[in-house]
Design a protein around this motif. Structure first.
Motif, mmCIF file in Angstrom:
data_model
loop_
_atom_site.group_PDB
_atom_site.id
_atom_site.type_symbol
_atom_site.label_atom_id
_atom_site.label_comp_id
_atom_site.label_asym_id
_atom_site.label_seq_id
_atom_site.Cartn_x
_atom_site.Cartn_y
_atom_site.Cartn_z
ATOM 1 N N SER A 238 -12.056 -43.205 27.124
ATOM 2 C CA SER A 238 -11.102 -42.624 26.182
ATOM 3 C C SER A 238 -10.218 -43.696 25.564
ATOM 4 O O SER A 238 -9.589 -44.488 26.284
ATOM 5 C CB SER A 238 -10.237 -41.579 26.892
ATOM 6 O OG SER A 238 -9.404 -40.915 25.983
ATOM 7 N N ASN A 239 -10.156 -43.715 24.226
ATOM 8 C CA ASN A 239 -9.295 -44.604 23.456
ATOM 9 C C ASN A 239 -8.830 -43.826 22.230
ATOM 10 O O ASN A 239 -9.388 -42.775 21.904
ATOM 11 C CB ASN A 239 -10.045 -45.857 23.008
ATOM 12 C CG ASN A 239 -10.745 -46.557 24.155
ATOM 13 O OD1 ASN A 239 -10.213 -47.464 24.775
ATOM 14 N ND2 ASN A 239 -11.976 -46.131 24.438
ATOM 15 N N MET A 240 -7.835 -44.340 21.541
ATOM 16 C CA MET A 240 -7.330 -43.657 20.361
ATOM 17 C C MET A 240 -7.438 -44.559 19.132
ATOM 18 O O MET A 240 -6.894 -45.668 19.116
ATOM 19 C CB MET A 240 -5.867 -43.244 20.549
ATOM 20 C CG MET A 240 -5.643 -42.150 21.590
ATOM 21 S SD MET A 240 -6.367 -40.583 21.064
ATOM 22 C CE MET A 240 -5.878 -39.532 22.453
ATOM 23 N N VAL A 241 -8.174 -44.083 18.115
ATOM 24 C CA VAL A 241 -8.143 -44.781 16.836
ATOM 25 C C VAL A 241 -6.869 -44.348 16.116
ATOM 26 O O VAL A 241 -6.527 -43.156 16.084
ATOM 27 C CB VAL A 241 -9.401 -44.488 15.991
ATOM 28 C CG1 VAL A 241 -9.605 -43.004 15.755
ATOM 29 C CG2 VAL A 241 -9.336 -45.230 14.661
ATOM 30 N N SER A 242 -6.140 -45.313 15.617
ATOM 31 C CA SER A 242 -4.833 -45.069 15.010
ATOM 32 C C SER A 242 -4.742 -45.829 13.698
ATOM 33 O O SER A 242 -5.549 -46.722 13.414
ATOM 34 C CB SER A 242 -3.708 -45.515 15.950
ATOM 35 O OG SER A 242 -3.840 -44.927 17.226
ATOM 36 N N ILE A 257 -11.896 -41.836 20.688
ATOM 37 C CA ILE A 257 -13.195 -42.475 20.551
ATOM 38 C C ILE A 257 -13.501 -43.249 21.833
ATOM 39 O O ILE A 257 -12.634 -43.414 22.689
ATOM 40 C CB ILE A 257 -13.254 -43.456 19.351
ATOM 41 C CG1 ILE A 257 -12.276 -44.621 19.563
ATOM 42 C CG2 ILE A 257 -12.956 -42.745 18.039
ATOM 43 C CD1 ILE A 257 -12.435 -45.748 18.562
ATOM 44 N N ILE A 258 -14.738 -43.733 21.950
ATOM 45 C CA ILE A 258 -15.064 -44.701 23.000
ATOM 46 C C ILE A 258 -15.380 -46.038 22.327
ATOM 47 O O ILE A 258 -15.663 -46.092 21.124
ATOM 48 C CB ILE A 258 -16.215 -44.234 23.913
ATOM 49 C CG1 ILE A 258 -17.516 -44.089 23.133
ATOM 50 C CG2 ILE A 258 -15.846 -42.946 24.617
ATOM 51 C CD1 ILE A 258 -18.726 -43.828 24.036
ATOM 52 N N LEU A 259 -15.356 -47.109 23.107
ATOM 53 C CA LEU A 259 -15.466 -48.457 22.546
ATOM 54 C C LEU A 259 -16.899 -48.921 22.324
ATOM 55 O O LEU A 259 -17.138 -49.818 21.522
ATOM 56 C CB LEU A 259 -14.766 -49.467 23.474
ATOM 57 C CG LEU A 259 -13.272 -49.290 23.679
ATOM 58 C CD1 LEU A 259 -12.757 -50.340 24.661
ATOM 59 C CD2 LEU A 259 -12.523 -49.402 22.362
ATOM 60 N N LEU A 272 -10.717 -43.746 3.044
ATOM 61 C CA LEU A 272 -11.399 -42.827 3.938
ATOM 62 C C LEU A 272 -11.817 -43.610 5.167
ATOM 63 O O LEU A 272 -12.560 -44.597 5.062
ATOM 64 C CB LEU A 272 -12.627 -42.216 3.268
ATOM 65 C CG LEU A 272 -12.372 -41.345 2.042
ATOM 66 C CD1 LEU A 272 -13.700 -40.971 1.382
ATOM 67 C CD2 LEU A 272 -11.598 -40.089 2.416
ATOM 68 N N LEU A 273 -11.338 -43.217 6.322
ATOM 69 C CA LEU A 273 -11.648 -43.907 7.565
ATOM 70 C C LEU A 273 -12.743 -43.134 8.296
ATOM 71 O O LEU A 273 -12.575 -41.953 8.620
ATOM 72 C CB LEU A 273 -10.404 -44.021 8.446
ATOM 73 C CG LEU A 273 -10.580 -44.790 9.766
ATOM 74 C CD1 LEU A 273 -10.940 -46.250 9.490
ATOM 75 C CD2 LEU A 273 -9.317 -44.694 10.619
ATOM 76 N N GLY A 274 -13.873 -43.804 8.547
ATOM 77 C CA GLY A 274 -14.958 -43.190 9.292
ATOM 78 C C GLY A 274 -14.955 -43.661 10.736
ATOM 79 O O GLY A 274 -14.626 -44.808 11.020
ATOM 80 N N TYR A 275 -15.333 -42.779 11.663
ATOM 81 C CA TYR A 275 -15.361 -43.127 13.085
ATOM 82 C C TYR A 275 -16.197 -42.088 13.822
ATOM 83 O O TYR A 275 -16.408 -40.961 13.336
ATOM 84 C CB TYR A 275 -13.940 -43.187 13.669
ATOM 85 C CG TYR A 275 -13.133 -41.931 13.429
ATOM 86 C CD1 TYR A 275 -13.100 -40.892 14.357
ATOM 87 C CD2 TYR A 275 -12.411 -41.772 12.238
ATOM 88 C CE1 TYR A 275 -12.376 -39.742 14.126
ATOM 89 C CE2 TYR A 275 -11.693 -40.611 11.995
ATOM 90 C CZ TYR A 275 -11.675 -39.604 12.927
ATOM 91 O OH TYR A 275 -10.976 -38.448 12.689
ATOM 92 N N ILE A 276 -16.702 -42.472 15.003
ATOM 93 C CA ILE A 276 -17.449 -41.546 15.848
ATOM 94 C C ILE A 276 -16.490 -41.026 16.902
ATOM 95 O O ILE A 276 -16.086 -41.745 17.811
ATOM 96 C CB ILE A 276 -18.670 -42.233 16.477
ATOM 97 C CG1 ILE A 276 -19.627 -42.695 15.369
ATOM 98 C CG2 ILE A 276 -19.394 -41.279 17.431
ATOM 99 C CD1 ILE A 276 -20.823 -43.478 15.869
ATOM 100 N N ALA A 277 -16.104 -39.765 16.757
ATOM 101 C CA ALA A 277 -15.089 -39.165 17.615
ATOM 102 C C ALA A 277 -15.713 -38.609 18.885
ATOM 103 O O ALA A 277 -16.875 -38.218 18.915
ATOM 104 C CB ALA A 277 -14.366 -38.060 16.863
ATOM 105 N N GLY A 278 -14.899 -38.570 19.949
ATOM 106 C CA GLY A 278 -15.333 -37.972 21.204
ATOM 107 C C GLY A 278 -15.195 -38.922 22.369
ATOM 108 O O GLY A 278 -15.501 -40.108 22.266
ATOM 109 N N GLY A 279 -14.715 -38.412 23.492
ATOM 110 C CA GLY A 279 -14.547 -39.219 24.700
ATOM 111 C C GLY A 279 -15.741 -39.083 25.635
ATOM 112 O O GLY A 279 -16.628 -38.258 25.432
ATOM 113 N N GLY A 280 -15.733 -39.898 26.675
ATOM 114 C CA GLY A 280 -16.792 -39.847 27.682
ATOM 115 C C GLY A 280 -17.880 -40.864 27.420
ATOM 116 O O GLY A 280 -18.495 -40.865 26.361
ATOM 117 N N ARG A 281 -18.106 -41.750 28.393
ATOM 118 C CA ARG A 281 -19.118 -42.797 28.231
ATOM 119 C C ARG A 281 -20.514 -42.189 28.106
ATOM 120 O O ARG A 281 -20.771 -41.064 28.550
ATOM 121 C CB ARG A 281 -19.041 -43.788 29.392
ATOM 122 C CG ARG A 281 -19.342 -43.189 30.744
ATOM 123 C CD ARG A 281 -18.972 -44.152 31.868
ATOM 124 N NE ARG A 281 -17.518 -44.224 32.038
ATOM 125 C CZ ARG A 281 -16.911 -45.062 32.880
ATOM 126 N NH1 ARG A 281 -17.625 -45.888 33.637
ATOM 127 N NH2 ARG A 281 -15.597 -45.081 32.989
#
Length: 416
Positions: A238-242, A257-259, A272-281
């Motif tokens: 678990s991490n937070m994109v900010s 997000i995860i790293l 527009l900021l794109g990212y793959i959301a969701g926690g858990g390895r």
């Protein structure tokens, strides 16, 4: 005869436009690692440019003008036997074929966006090299990024554990002297930028803020995205994109997000900021990994992943189109043969049209798409941890795909 004269005149009139079309078609050069050597492929000709096999832990990097290539390797003989890890930083000049060592031990090097200067870290010290010598810039830096004008850095210091608990991670703006020889202090050019809260929350998820990394500026330069992470083991899940405004006045938490999938990326020209959301390895399953985009500063988010699918990596094709490496949702298996293999899908944001672009053969998957001005490249390999990788190339819409470079391990593209 008159007809031939007319055709000749038309051809002469059109010739400048034909020549212009040819010259504006940008050529793609690539620097890459193969079998422990640094290679280039220029004008479709491969050339090995290092003479002995080395351990490369990072991909090479082109300078802003394409005249130099930065590369890093772990030397066979350490300068200090007590060092767990040593990383030499070198540059290679394409025209003279000259190799130059920048430092015997450094990390996290980044080219200036406007000139042939390299910033890098050594321990907690931020340094800048003009390719002849390097200069200490600031102390206690955990991560950093150049401002787009090349005249300053956004930098972070991590939280520390004290008897009263964790301190706050902090952001700083570090301006760079135009004349590096005039640097006389490691603190006078450092200004407080923002103090990150101890705990970040999004919905029912919260993380303890320990580090801030992976700074990226929006296309208009008014916003900076970055990742706030907790302790090392927790950050696997678990991490937070900010984001923060480039004047340091507004800070917002965007999503969890995860790293170890893909980093957040801005669209080419829009905020527009794109990212793959969701926690858990991933070893907990190929689940809960959704392609999202957030419009800044409206902070409106959109989920682009259909039900029963998960994303592994992505790239922006243009401001309204993305390419993702996608799998069907599944549990993790210790047997690589039972893990899902991804294909590339094109997502058109308006209307959310989803088109499968690649169909890799059984047992293979397509990973890590990267869009450039004219082309799309990606890695094809047998499974997510496989070290044998081949680079494929296609038009940006995925058409005319073919294998470009075999047995590649880390690469960087430059278009001119």
């Amino acid at each position: 005869m008159k007809k031939h004269v007319i055709l000749l005149i038309i051809f002469v009139i059109m010739l400048p436009n034909i020549m212009k079309a040819e010259t504006t078609s940008r050529k793609m050069n690539i620097a890459f690692i193969r079998d422990g050597f640094l290679w280039t492929k220029i004008n479709e000709k491969e050339e090995k440019i290092t003479k002995e096999a080395l351990k490369f832990n990072y991909a090479p990097q082109w300078s802003y003008d394409g005249e130099w290539i930065l590369y890093q390797f772990e030397p066979k003989k350490k300068i200090n036997p007590n060092l767990d890890f040593q990383n030499e930083i070198w540059v290679y000049h394409l025209k003279t074929k000259q190799h130059k060592r920048i430092t015997y031990d450094g990390r996290n090097p980044k080219w200036s966006p406007i000139e042939n200067i390299i910033a890098f870290q050594s321990g907690g010290v931020l340094n800048v090299s003009n390719l002849d010598k390097f200069y200490n810039i600031a102390l206690g830096v955990d991560d950093y990024q150049w401002f787009p004008d090349g005249q300053a850095f956004i930098a972070s210091s991590s939280a520390t554990l004290q008897p009263t608990g964790w301190t706050n991670p902090k952001l700083y703006k570090i301006t760079l002297e135009k004349d590096l020889e005039k640097i006389s202090s490691l603190t006078e050019n450092v200004k407080d930028f923002y103090v990150i809260p101890n705990e970040l929350k999004k919905g029912d998820v919260s993380v303890t803020a320990i580090t801030a990394t992976d700074f990226r500026f929006s296309p208009d330069g008014k916003w900076i995205s970055f990742i706030v992470s907790p302790t090392a083991s927790w950050s696997m899940d678990s991490n937070m994109v900010s984001v923060i405004s480039s004047d340091g006045q507004r800070f917002e938490v965007i999503d969890e997000i995860i790293l170890h999938l893909d980093k957040p990326k801005w669209a080419p020209q829009k905020n527009l900021l794109g990212y793959i959301a969701g926690g858990g390895r991933i070893v907990l399953g190929f689940k809960n990994k959704d392609m999202k985009i957030t419009e800044i500063p409206a902070f409106k988010s959109m989920n682009l992943t259909p039900a029963n699918f998960a994303e592994l990596s992505f790239t922006w094709i243009d401001d309204q189109t993305l390419m993702v490496s996608r799998v069907k949702e599944s549990d993790w298996s210790n047997d690589p043969k039972d893990r899902p293999n991804p294909s590339l899908f094109m997502i058109k944001v308006l209307g959310q049209e989803q088109i499968q672009i690649t169909h890799p053969p059984k047992g293979y998957g397509d990973y890590q798409p990267i869009a450039s001005a004219n082309k799309l490249t990606w890695i094809r390999k047998k499974e997510i941890a496989d070290s044998k990788e081949d680079l494929w190339i296609a038009d940006k819409n995925g058409k005319n795909a073919n294998e470009w470079i075999t047995n590649i391990d880390g690469y960087d593209l430059f278009e001119k």
